[in-house]
Design a protein around this motif. Structure first.
Motif, PDB file in Angstrom:
ATOM      1  N   ALA A 177      35.627  34.076  44.708  1.00 52.09           N
ATOM      2  CA  ALA A 177      36.110  34.463  46.037  1.00 52.09           C
ATOM      3  C   ALA A 177      36.512  35.929  45.997  1.00 52.09           C
ATOM      4  N   PHE A 178      36.227  36.616  47.095  1.00 52.47           N
ATOM      5  CA  PHE A 178      36.538  38.031  47.227  1.00 52.47           C
ATOM      6  C   PHE A 178      37.241  38.259  48.553  1.00 52.47           C
ATOM      7  N   ALA A 179      38.295  39.056  48.530  1.00 54.35           N
ATOM      8  CA  ALA A 179      38.979  39.476  49.747  1.00 54.35           C
ATOM      9  C   ALA A 179      38.738  40.970  49.887  1.00 54.35           C
ATOM     10  N   ASP A 180      38.045  41.320  50.942  1.00 49.02           N
ATOM     11  CA  ASP A 180      37.698  42.720  51.175  1.00 49.02           C
ATOM     12  C   ASP A 180      37.058  43.343  49.934  1.00 49.02           C
ATOM     13  N   GLY A 181      36.198  42.572  49.249  1.00 51.88           N
ATOM     14  CA  GLY A 181      35.451  43.064  48.101  1.00 51.88           C
ATOM     15  C   GLY A 181      36.144  42.939  46.759  1.00 51.88           C
ATOM     16  N   THR A 182      37.413  42.544  46.747  1.00 51.15           N
ATOM     17  CA  THR A 182      38.177  42.412  45.503  1.00 51.15           C
ATOM     18  C   THR A 182      38.183  40.960  45.047  1.00 51.15           C
ATOM     19  N   PRO A 183      37.874  40.692  43.759  1.00 50.59           N
ATOM     20  CA  PRO A 183      37.929  39.306  43.292  1.00 50.59           C
ATOM     21  C   PRO A 183      39.348  38.748  43.396  1.00 50.59           C
ATOM     22  N   VAL A 184      39.456  37.522  43.973  1.00 52.08           N
ATOM     23  CA  VAL A 184      40.780  36.940  44.182  1.00 52.08           C
ATOM     24  C   VAL A 184      40.870  35.491  43.720  1.00 52.08           C
ATOM     25  N   GLY A 185      39.794  34.926  43.194  1.00 54.09           N
ATOM     26  CA  GLY A 185      39.862  33.556  42.715  1.00 54.09           C
ATOM     27  C   GLY A 185      38.504  33.004  42.371  1.00 54.09           C
ATOM     28  N   TYR A 186      38.529  31.767  41.862  1.00 53.98           N
ATOM     29  CA  TYR A 186      37.280  31.091  41.504  1.00 53.98           C
ATOM     30  C   TYR A 186      37.473  29.587  41.551  1.00 53.98           C
ATOM     31  N   VAL A 187      36.360  28.883  41.621  1.00 53.15           N
ATOM     32  CA  VAL A 187      36.339  27.439  41.470  1.00 53.15           C
ATOM     33  C   VAL A 187      35.182  27.099  40.543  1.00 53.15           C
ATOM     34  N   TRP A 217      32.664  10.960  34.074  1.00 56.78           N
ATOM     35  CA  TRP A 217      33.491  10.319  35.097  1.00 56.78           C
ATOM     36  C   TRP A 217      32.645   9.546  36.103  1.00 56.78           C
ATOM     37  N   ASP A 218      31.317   9.664  36.024  1.00 53.79           N
ATOM     38  CA  ASP A 218      30.401   9.084  37.013  1.00 53.79           C
ATOM     39  C   ASP A 218      30.623   9.660  38.400  1.00 53.79           C
ATOM     40  N   ALA A 219      31.278  10.801  38.478  1.00 55.33           N
ATOM     41  CA  ALA A 219      31.579  11.465  39.743  1.00 55.33           C
ATOM     42  C   ALA A 219      31.565  12.972  39.488  1.00 55.33           C
ATOM     43  N   ALA A 220      31.453  13.723  40.558  1.00 60.71           N
ATOM     44  CA  ALA A 220      31.517  15.181  40.429  1.00 60.71           C
ATOM     45  C   ALA A 220      32.924  15.569  39.960  1.00 60.71           C
ATOM     46  N   VAL A 221      33.001  16.622  39.153  1.00 59.54           N
ATOM     47  CA  VAL A 221      34.278  17.029  38.567  1.00 59.54           C
ATOM     48  C   VAL A 221      34.598  18.467  38.967  1.00 59.54           C
ATOM     49  N   LEU A 222      35.720  18.622  39.657  1.00 55.66           N
ATOM     50  CA  LEU A 222      36.255  19.950  39.928  1.00 55.66           C
ATOM     51  C   LEU A 222      37.099  20.312  38.704  1.00 55.66           C
ATOM     52  N   ASN A 223      36.572  21.191  37.885  1.00 55.82           N
ATOM     53  CA  ASN A 223      37.205  21.520  36.610  1.00 55.82           C
ATOM     54  C   ASN A 223      38.388  22.470  36.786  1.00 55.82           C
ATOM     55  N   GLU A 224      38.219  23.479  37.595  1.00 51.62           N
ATOM     56  CA  GLU A 224      39.277  24.488  37.784  1.00 51.62           C
ATOM     57  C   GLU A 224      39.165  25.103  39.165  1.00 51.62           C
ATOM     58  N   LEU A 225      40.305  25.385  39.758  1.00 57.47           N
ATOM     59  CA  LEU A 225      40.381  26.186  40.979  1.00 57.47           C
ATOM     60  C   LEU A 225      41.589  27.083  40.809  1.00 57.47           C
ATOM     61  N   TYR A 226      41.377  28.378  40.956  1.00 55.63           N
ATOM     62  CA  TYR A 226      42.470  29.334  40.770  1.00 55.63           C
ATOM     63  C   TYR A 226      42.375  30.415  41.841  1.00 55.63           C
ATOM     64  N   VAL A 227      43.526  30.746  42.410  1.00 59.87           N
ATOM     65  CA  VAL A 227      43.636  31.840  43.377  1.00 59.87           C
ATOM     66  C   VAL A 227      44.739  32.768  42.916  1.00 59.87           C
ATOM     67  N   ASP A 228      44.458  34.057  42.923  1.00 67.26           N
ATOM     68  CA  ASP A 228      45.460  35.069  42.598  1.00 67.26           C
ATOM     69  C   ASP A 228      46.720  34.799  43.430  1.00 67.26           C
ATOM     70  N   PRO A 229      47.892  34.841  42.808  1.00 67.09           N
ATOM     71  CA  PRO A 229      49.135  34.527  43.544  1.00 67.09           C
ATOM     72  C   PRO A 229      49.322  35.314  44.839  1.00 67.09           C
ATOM     73  N   GLU A 230      48.838  36.547  44.888  1.00 66.50           N
ATOM     74  CA  GLU A 230      48.974  37.354  46.110  1.00 66.50           C
ATOM     75  C   GLU A 230      48.180  36.787  47.280  1.00 66.50           C
ATOM     76  N   TYR A 231      47.198  35.922  46.998  1.00 68.41           N
ATOM     77  CA  TYR A 231      46.316  35.400  48.044  1.00 68.41           C
ATOM     78  C   TYR A 231      46.523  33.910  48.291  1.00 68.41           C
ATOM     79  N   ARG A 232      47.525  33.325  47.662  1.00 72.64           N
ATOM     80  CA  ARG A 232      47.842  31.922  47.931  1.00 72.64           C
ATOM     81  C   ARG A 232      48.460  31.827  49.323  1.00 72.64           C
ATOM     82  N   GLY A 233      48.154  30.753  50.005  1.00 70.11           N
ATOM     83  CA  GLY A 233      48.644  30.605  51.370  1.00 70.11           C
ATOM     84  C   GLY A 233      47.716  31.225  52.397  1.00 70.11           C
ATOM     85  N   THR A 234      46.628  31.833  51.945  1.00 62.93           N
ATOM     86  CA  THR A 234      45.601  32.353  52.857  1.00 62.93           C
ATOM     87  C   THR A 234      44.466  31.335  52.862  1.00 62.93           C
TER      88      THR A 234
END
Length: 164
Positions: free
Chosen positions: A71-81, A92-109
């Motif tokens: 994920a990018f906010a105005d061209g700056t990397p701010v997170g990933y999944v 698990w016989d199901a799709a696995v979301l391994n990691e989701l991370y958002v830079d603390p400055e962009y949480r709540g957006t």
């Protein structure tokens, strides 16, 4: 703020992904457990771990080019999944979301929402026995737990662990 998501590009996004992964691990250790857990997580984010993690990401991308979305906010990397490729999800016989991370400055957006939408898109294309997307979230991480509930996740067993 304009948020864009796109598949991870190892040529341009490698350092940002590692910095987010490192922050993800350190936050897991410091915000969701004891001092022992914090020390364990701090001790694991070594140069060797970095190399192994990024090599594993490359192997996952060989199976599923959209396994990692940035994920990018105005061209700056701010997170990933990171959604595990179908070949690894059969555990698990199901799709696995391994990691989701958002830079603390962009949480709540809307960054985390955009990443979750991308994860669901990738997971929906996997041909697995169960049409579910699963993940492991620490019950002490109330913010993350609430986010996942808002996106339709609910309890589906409980993961337990033991030392080796």
């Amino acid at each position: 703020m304009t948020v864009d998501v796109r598949p991870y590009d190892p040529e341009t996004d490698r350092e940002a992904l590692w910095e987010f992964k490192r922050a993800f691990e350190l936050e897991l250790g410091s915000e969701t457990g004891s001092a022992d857990k914090q020390a364990a997580y701090e001790g694991k984010v070594t140069d060797e771990y970095r190399t192994r993690y990024l090599e594993w990401v490359d192997r996952c991308l060989a199976d599923e080019p959209r396994a990692v979305t940035m994920a990018f906010a105005d061209g700056t990397p701010v997170g990933y999944v990171f959604v595990l490729p179908e070949t690894l999800s059969l555990i698990w016989d199901a799709a696995v979301l391994n990691e989701l991370y958002v830079d603390p400055e962009y949480r709540g957006t809307d960054v985390a929402d955009a990443l979750m939408d991308a994860a669901v898109d990738v997971a929906s294309e996997q041909d697995l026995p169960l049409d579910r997307l699963v993940l492991d979230v620490d019950a002490d991480n109330e913010r993350a737990y609430g986010f996942y509930e808002r996106h339709g996740f609910d309890g589906w067993g409980e993961m337990v662990a033991r030392d080796l």
